[in-house]
Design a protein around this motif. Structure first.
Motif, mmCIF file in Angstrom:
data_model
loop_
_atom_site.group_PDB
_atom_site.id
_atom_site.type_symbol
_atom_site.label_atom_id
_atom_site.label_comp_id
_atom_site.label_asym_id
_atom_site.label_seq_id
_atom_site.Cartn_x
_atom_site.Cartn_y
_atom_site.Cartn_z
ATOM 1 N N ILE A 50 0.843 -1.198 0.000
ATOM 2 C CA ILE A 50 0.000 0.000 0.000
ATOM 3 C C ILE A 50 0.877 1.246 0.000
ATOM 4 O O ILE A 50 2.070 1.195 0.321
ATOM 5 N N SER A 51 0.304 2.360 -0.373
ATOM 6 C CA SER A 51 1.083 3.597 -0.497
ATOM 7 C C SER A 51 1.477 4.138 0.875
ATOM 8 O O SER A 51 0.849 3.820 1.893
ATOM 9 N N ASP A 52 2.505 4.956 0.885
ATOM 10 C CA ASP A 52 2.957 5.574 2.136
ATOM 11 C C ASP A 52 1.876 6.461 2.733
ATOM 12 O O ASP A 52 1.716 6.538 3.961
ATOM 13 N N SER A 53 1.126 7.149 1.877
ATOM 14 C CA SER A 53 0.067 8.025 2.380
ATOM 15 C C SER A 53 -1.051 7.212 3.039
ATOM 16 O O SER A 53 -1.621 7.643 4.051
ATOM 17 N N THR A 54 -1.347 6.041 2.479
ATOM 18 C CA THR A 54 -2.361 5.165 3.084
ATOM 19 C C THR A 54 -1.892 4.678 4.441
ATOM 20 O O THR A 54 -2.649 4.687 5.425
ATOM 21 N N LEU A 55 -0.634 4.261 4.504
ATOM 22 C CA LEU A 55 -0.088 3.786 5.773
ATOM 23 C C LEU A 55 -0.100 4.901 6.820
ATOM 24 O O LEU A 55 -0.399 4.665 7.996
ATOM 25 N N GLU A 56 0.177 6.102 6.386
ATOM 26 C CA GLU A 56 0.177 7.240 7.314
ATOM 27 C C GLU A 56 -1.238 7.481 7.855
ATOM 28 O O GLU A 56 -1.418 7.765 9.043
ATOM 29 N N ARG A 57 -2.237 7.370 7.000
ATOM 30 C CA ARG A 57 -3.620 7.551 7.454
ATOM 31 C C ARG A 57 -4.001 6.477 8.468
ATOM 32 O O ARG A 57 -4.697 6.761 9.451
ATOM 33 N N ILE A 58 -3.543 5.252 8.234
ATOM 34 C CA ILE A 58 -3.838 4.167 9.167
ATOM 35 C C ILE A 58 -3.197 4.452 10.520
ATOM 36 O O ILE A 58 -3.822 4.261 11.577
ATOM 37 N N TYR A 59 -1.955 4.907 10.511
ATOM 38 C CA TYR A 59 -1.277 5.289 11.751
ATOM 39 C C TYR A 59 -2.094 6.336 12.511
ATOM 40 O O TYR A 59 -2.267 6.270 13.728
ATOM 41 N N GLU A 60 -2.576 7.343 11.789
ATOM 42 C CA GLU A 60 -3.277 8.456 12.417
ATOM 43 C C GLU A 60 -4.628 8.053 12.995
ATOM 44 O O GLU A 60 -5.042 8.580 14.046
ATOM 45 N N LEU A 61 -5.332 7.128 12.327
ATOM 46 C CA LEU A 61 -6.714 6.811 12.692
ATOM 47 C C LEU A 61 -6.858 5.572 13.580
ATOM 48 O O LEU A 61 -7.960 5.257 14.012
ATOM 49 N N SER A 62 -5.758 4.868 13.849
ATOM 50 C CA SER A 62 -5.830 3.633 14.627
ATOM 51 C C SER A 62 -5.270 3.838 16.029
ATOM 52 O O SER A 62 -4.601 4.840 16.305
ATOM 53 N N ASP A 63 -5.556 2.881 16.899
ATOM 54 C CA ASP A 63 -4.918 2.849 18.215
ATOM 55 C C ASP A 63 -4.656 1.398 18.597
ATOM 56 O O ASP A 63 -5.029 0.476 17.860
ATOM 57 N N GLU A 64 -3.985 1.193 19.724
ATOM 58 C CA GLU A 64 -3.630 -0.152 20.169
ATOM 59 C C GLU A 64 -4.316 -0.468 21.493
ATOM 60 O O GLU A 64 -4.476 0.413 22.343
ATOM 61 N N ILE A 65 -4.711 -1.717 21.647
ATOM 62 C CA ILE A 65 -5.295 -2.190 22.898
ATOM 63 C C ILE A 65 -4.622 -3.500 23.286
ATOM 64 O O ILE A 65 -3.989 -4.168 22.450
ATOM 65 N N CYS A 66 -4.752 -3.869 24.549
ATOM 66 C CA CYS A 66 -4.216 -5.136 25.045
ATOM 67 C C CYS A 66 -5.352 -6.112 25.302
ATOM 68 O O CYS A 66 -6.433 -5.717 25.755
ATOM 69 N N LEU A 67 -5.119 -7.371 25.008
ATOM 70 C CA LEU A 67 -6.080 -8.435 25.281
ATOM 71 C C LEU A 67 -5.387 -9.495 26.117
ATOM 72 O O LEU A 67 -4.384 -10.066 25.702
ATOM 73 N N LYS A 68 -5.918 -9.763 27.293
ATOM 74 C CA LYS A 68 -5.332 -10.741 28.189
ATOM 75 C C LYS A 68 -5.675 -12.166 27.745
ATOM 76 O O LYS A 68 -6.687 -12.407 27.085
ATOM 77 N N LYS A 69 -4.821 -13.101 28.127
ATOM 78 C CA LYS A 69 -5.062 -14.514 27.847
ATOM 79 C C LYS A 69 -6.400 -14.947 28.442
ATOM 80 O O LYS A 69 -6.744 -14.577 29.576
ATOM 81 N N ASN A 70 -7.163 -15.706 27.655
ATOM 82 C CA ASN A 70 -8.468 -16.249 28.054
ATOM 83 C C ASN A 70 -9.541 -15.180 28.259
ATOM 84 O O ASN A 70 -10.583 -15.462 28.859
ATOM 85 N N ARG A 71 -9.301 -13.973 27.745
ATOM 86 C CA ARG A 71 -10.334 -12.939 27.757
ATOM 87 C C ARG A 71 -10.850 -12.738 26.342
ATOM 88 O O ARG A 71 -10.138 -12.936 25.365
ATOM 89 N N SER A 72 -12.110 -12.318 26.231
ATOM 90 C CA SER A 72 -12.706 -12.163 24.906
ATOM 91 C C SER A 72 -12.494 -10.760 24.354
ATOM 92 O O SER A 72 -12.572 -9.766 25.093
ATOM 93 N N LEU A 73 -12.214 -10.696 23.061
ATOM 94 C CA LEU A 73 -12.170 -9.418 22.353
ATOM 95 C C LEU A 73 -13.584 -9.037 21.931
ATOM 96 O O LEU A 73 -13.993 -7.883 22.042
#
Length: 223
Positions: free
Chosen positions: A13-36
């Motif tokens: 994918i293009s660099d501009s697309t990747l940059e948009r994904i970086y800007e609009l996304s975030d990260e979360i943690c999921l513990k073992k045996n827990r549901s997403l």
């Protein structure tokens, strides 16, 4: 942990697309045996696995859960386009995991502006459907020991580490109960099928670790 740019469907994918994904996304943690998320839950995000492992499972009418896929870092967890944004399966942490998420409407907008991303997502879903077809074929045409051989062969391809004497170590811990859930059978039946493979020397087991002779295993389940 892998980088966002290393996620499978982002290849090319293009660099501009990747940059948009970086800007609009975030990260979360999921513990073992827990549901997403749970079956039939309305979802707001597309999820991608950055670290750890998760499983996708489906309950039958008796409330028994069958594991359909075990996903690894770089995988897209759910589909980017879903009917009414409602999940058809459950997602659980197989181990402590880190997940990137991006809202459906944002990801849809990004796909519209980058054909490569849209095509990658379609190909990814096509591959998942083909894997489901293989699971269906194995579930109705093979004896349980052959189905088990095919399952261990697939796990070795996806999570294998080369060893000596032609054996491949499946890098994740696998209990008999877990494997039975991936195959939709009782633990006792799975144990009997596993005994056949162990006696034939097709696979070896040390606790929750399995070693697979790839050539012998493939020959066995295709016979």
């Amino acid at each position: 942990m892998i980088e966002i740019k290393d996620i499978g469907v982002f290849e090319g994918i293009s660099d501009s697309t990747l940059e948009r994904i970086y800007e609009l996304s975030d990260e979360i943690c999921l513990k073992k045996n827990r549901s997403l998320y749970m079956d039939r839950e309305k979802l707001d995000y597309v999820y991608f696995l950055l670290e750890g492992m998760v499983t996708l499972s489906k309950c039958n009418e008796n409330g028994e859960s069958r594991i359909i896929f075990t996903l690894k870092p770089g995988d897209m967890i759910n589909q980017p386009i879903m009917r009414k944004n409602t999940s058809a399966v459950e997602c659980w942490g197989f181990e402590n995991s880190k997940i990137m998420r991006i809202k459906f409407e944002d990801f849809d907008s990004i796909m519209q502006s980058d054909y490569t991303l849209a095509r990658n997502c379609i190909l990814y879903m096509e591959n998942r459907i083909r894997r489901l077809y293989r699971q269906l074929k194995n579930s109705v045409t093979s004896n349980l020991d052959k189905r088990l051989a095919a399952k261990l062969y697939r796990l070795a391809l996806e999570h294998g580490m080369d060893q000596e004497d032609g054996l491949v170590l499946i890098s994740i811990d696998l209990s008999v109960t877990y494997i039975a859930r991936t195959m939709g059978c009782q633990r006792e039946s799975l144990s009997r099928a596993l005994k056949i493979l162990l006696e034939r020397g097709i696979v070896k087991r040390q606790g929750k670790k399995f070693y697979v002779n790839m050539k012998d295993t493939e020959r066995y389940f295709k016979a």
